[in-house]
Design an enzyme around this catalytic site. Sequence first.
Site, mmCIF file in Angstrom:
data_model
loop_
_atom_site.group_PDB
_atom_site.id
_atom_site.type_symbol
_atom_site.label_atom_id
_atom_site.label_comp_id
_atom_site.label_asym_id
_atom_site.label_seq_id
_atom_site.Cartn_x
_atom_site.Cartn_y
_atom_site.Cartn_z
ATOM 1 N N HIS A 198 0.838 -1.376 -0.023
ATOM 2 C CA HIS A 198 -0.033 0.115 -0.052
ATOM 3 C C HIS A 198 0.799 1.271 0.044
ATOM 4 C CE1 HIS A 198 -3.989 -1.394 0.636
ATOM 5 N NE2 HIS A 198 -3.794 -2.332 1.054
ATOM 6 N N THR A 252 -8.363 6.738 -2.829
ATOM 7 C CA THR A 252 -9.844 6.262 -3.250
ATOM 8 C C THR A 252 -10.651 7.515 -2.852
ATOM 9 O OG1 THR A 252 -9.693 5.676 -1.124
ATOM 10 C CG2 THR A 252 -9.449 3.968 -2.737
ATOM 11 N N LYS A 254 -14.188 8.692 -5.164
ATOM 12 C CA LYS A 254 -15.356 9.178 -4.601
ATOM 13 C C LYS A 254 -15.959 10.684 -5.037
ATOM 14 C CE LYS A 254 -14.199 6.657 -0.469
ATOM 15 N NZ LYS A 254 -13.467 6.586 0.776
ATOM 16 N N LYS A 296 -8.653 14.373 3.355
ATOM 17 C CA LYS A 296 -7.587 13.138 3.634
ATOM 18 C C LYS A 296 -6.813 13.322 4.952
ATOM 19 C CE LYS A 296 -6.325 14.253 -0.469
ATOM 20 N NZ LYS A 296 -6.492 13.012 -1.298
ATOM 21 N N ARG A 297 -6.093 12.276 5.353
ATOM 22 C CA ARG A 297 -5.082 12.733 6.377
ATOM 23 C C ARG A 297 -4.130 13.626 6.098
ATOM 24 N NH1 ARG A 297 -5.200 8.655 10.921
ATOM 25 N NH2 ARG A 297 -3.206 9.667 11.202
ATOM 26 N N LYS A 355 0.896 14.601 0.890
ATOM 27 C CA LYS A 355 -0.574 14.961 0.428
ATOM 28 C C LYS A 355 -0.454 16.600 0.111
ATOM 29 C CE LYS A 355 -2.657 11.052 2.491
ATOM 30 N NZ LYS A 355 -3.383 10.132 1.585
#
Length: 843
Positions: free
Chosen positions: A378, A677, A681, A569-570, A575
């Site tokens: 992952h 993911t 969405k 998101k985290r 990110k």
Amino acid sequence: MAAPLSDGDRRKQISVRGIAGLGDVAEVRKSFNRHLHFTLVKDRNVATPRDYYFALAHTVRDHLVGRWIRTQQHYYERDPKRIYYLSLEFYMGRTLQNTMVNLGLQNACDEAIYQLGLDLEELEEIEEDAGLGNGGLGRLAACFLDSMATLGLAAYGYGIRYEFGIFNQKIVDGWQVEEADDWLRYGNPWEKARPEYMLPVHFYGRVEHTPEGVKWIDTQVVLAMPYDTPVPGYKNNTVNTMRLWSAKAPNDFNLKEFNMGDYIEAVLDRNLAENISRVLYPNDNFFEGKELRLKQEYFVVAATLQDIIRRFKSSKFGCRDPVRTCFETFPDKVAIQLNDTHPALSIPELMRILVDVEKVDWDKAWEITKRTCAYTNHTVLPEALERWPVSMFEKLLPRHLEIIYALNQMHLDRVAALYPGDVGRLRRMSVIEEGDCKRINMAHLCVIGSHAVNGVARIHSDIVRNSVFKDFYELEPEKFQNKTNGITPRRWLLLCNPGLADIIAEKIGEGFITDLSQLKKLLDFIDNETFIRDVAKVKQENKLKFAAYLEEQYKVKINPMSMFDVQVKRIHEYKRQLLNCLHAITLYNRIRCNPSKSFVPRTIMIGGKAAPGYHMAKMIIKLITSIGEVINNDPYVGDKLKVIFLENYRVSLAEKVIPAADLSQQISTAGTEASGTGNMKFMVNGALTIGTMDGANVEMAEEAGEENLFIFGMRVEDVEALDRKGYNAREYYEGLPELRQAIDQISSGFFSPRDPGCFRDVVNMLMHHDRFKVFADYEAYIKCQGQVDQLFMDPRAWTRKVIRNIACSGKFSSDRTITEYAREIWGVEPSATAIPPPNLPRN
């Protein structure tokens, strides 16, 4: 909360959730009243909202139980190959609405609850999220369970029943503060304790090599108590099981240690054993080498493998006597999928059971183990890879350490024979890493002990093959696969965006709910004015509803006509929430510079949790809230720009914000996000993506056409080239005036007047050791955001792009992902045949 529908509107509303028959409604009402009656104890005549929620939950659960029992009977009679999905995280969210949707009960329940003078949505809000995960990895596991049940696979999710899930996030004076998530405080109507299947798990002790074989003795025992949660497929009467283990101390735990009569102390010490399932480690993409975490990983593996072997041996329904004693057929009947390296101990544990307990020959046991296990990788971030100290293993799991050494020796002998004299290769490929502290590389253990290794998006799987596991790929290329992630369309379209699901169903029928590729048919309506208007209308309704929610929660007035620009998101440096911050500051400076100019109004929303020990992530949250504080209170700005930090982002909040978003930010440095993911969405819910060519963004751009996303910035090869050249942040800082202004403002305390040095760590990181190269993509990002503004000013053109994105999102269903796993890794075939419902005969 949305305003309740008028009576007339309710009657008109026919949705893909199914038309409620009068019989169904009457039955739900009767069942609800019965459960409510038994919920209320004698001394309490007035029901609370929570009583109503539990009565409804039990009413819905009644519809599950018969199907659940019948599904298990069905599997025992047909004895299919069973799939075991092992994960330390299952981020399930709420269960009530999802169950109603999958059983086709939503409209009957809505009508019945309305007739009783209650509001279904208010009752749904009472349910606690089951937050047994950190982010993508745990939520993917939840989507996979939904798809496995919908595809009729005999599948089981196995994990830990954490007493405390991911912490609740409070924002106090702009800083994240963690609160324990006591999600079981009021009980959990969806789980069933199964004490009859309680199992012992061993720790510590020592190993004895005897003529009869190897014995692991003098161990400390902890009991694993299973709790089962039903997992319904979509309208196919299949109900699979998620089994979560809870740690219990045995009755003699530590009593024998205390022979001085300190009975009280001995009983209190039971907590040491029961702490194993107390709390979820709140790290995402970061390895924390604590002994308790290793105990959690072995605990779930040891209990699960005993359960798997018991089920393999006794395959008749209701029979617990072994009918299989030979393990030759084990890989034909059992598939174990390791969700990342956290359940990697399945490999040495299965070897231990086969060799030490079942007396299978070592080589045969190794062949069985490899054919049974498969591993999903992952992440490629080095700090996320699990590398356990050998000394910790030696103490906690001495037999497993011996087995790992023996497996590693076999593996290295093979490598040495194929590549004679290549010492560097042996060192790189060893499961044991030498050094000051000897460590076990769990990813290497997974690769050598599995028959299949997969990444979770095409670009990620390429990186896995070409860099992370390059040597292993050269050794066994046939092992390596790609399985691009997906999301369940039941929760992430039907449940959270019924308005959109309805207008899609009107145009193309309901087949898309179980075959998302049918959304392609919407391409025929891309120029249909009515459909364009309907899609825009649904989005606007979702925005109005979410704006009302924000106003209620945050006491901030949102312009619902503004662009809802969302990054949830985290919080993690890779990110790049900081890039988003720099854009917000740049927009603010432009507005301040020219207040009379017309600007496309934006509401920038950023949400996500920071790991409690991750200093930079917590600083990023403080920066976002500080920027919001300045911008939102500047009279020059008005409602042209707002910056909101969404507190306590979780599954149930995602279900509200995603359908309302116009723009989805997926802006990680190319080569760092394995898949993502959330990006999927947003796509299926009609938001346009601004993103880098990273993770599944690449395949999204391929499906919809790159011109229908806002793609910017460096590609993987550009990042590699910049690494070779050397990334110098100062060059960008000095060459881009708007970037320089923004950084100077952060640095000078413009956004933190009460503490001017507050963000010195952030600035220092960005200027001197930014691994994720925020400045290198700043110029391209700002320019791309300008294109977003241009398109947003043409609502028709924007909505046409939205429709194209929705139409091209079919690939990103977890049903497609699971079908690929089933056929290409597990060797099973999905079934579209529904099991007969409990009120009909089985044959």
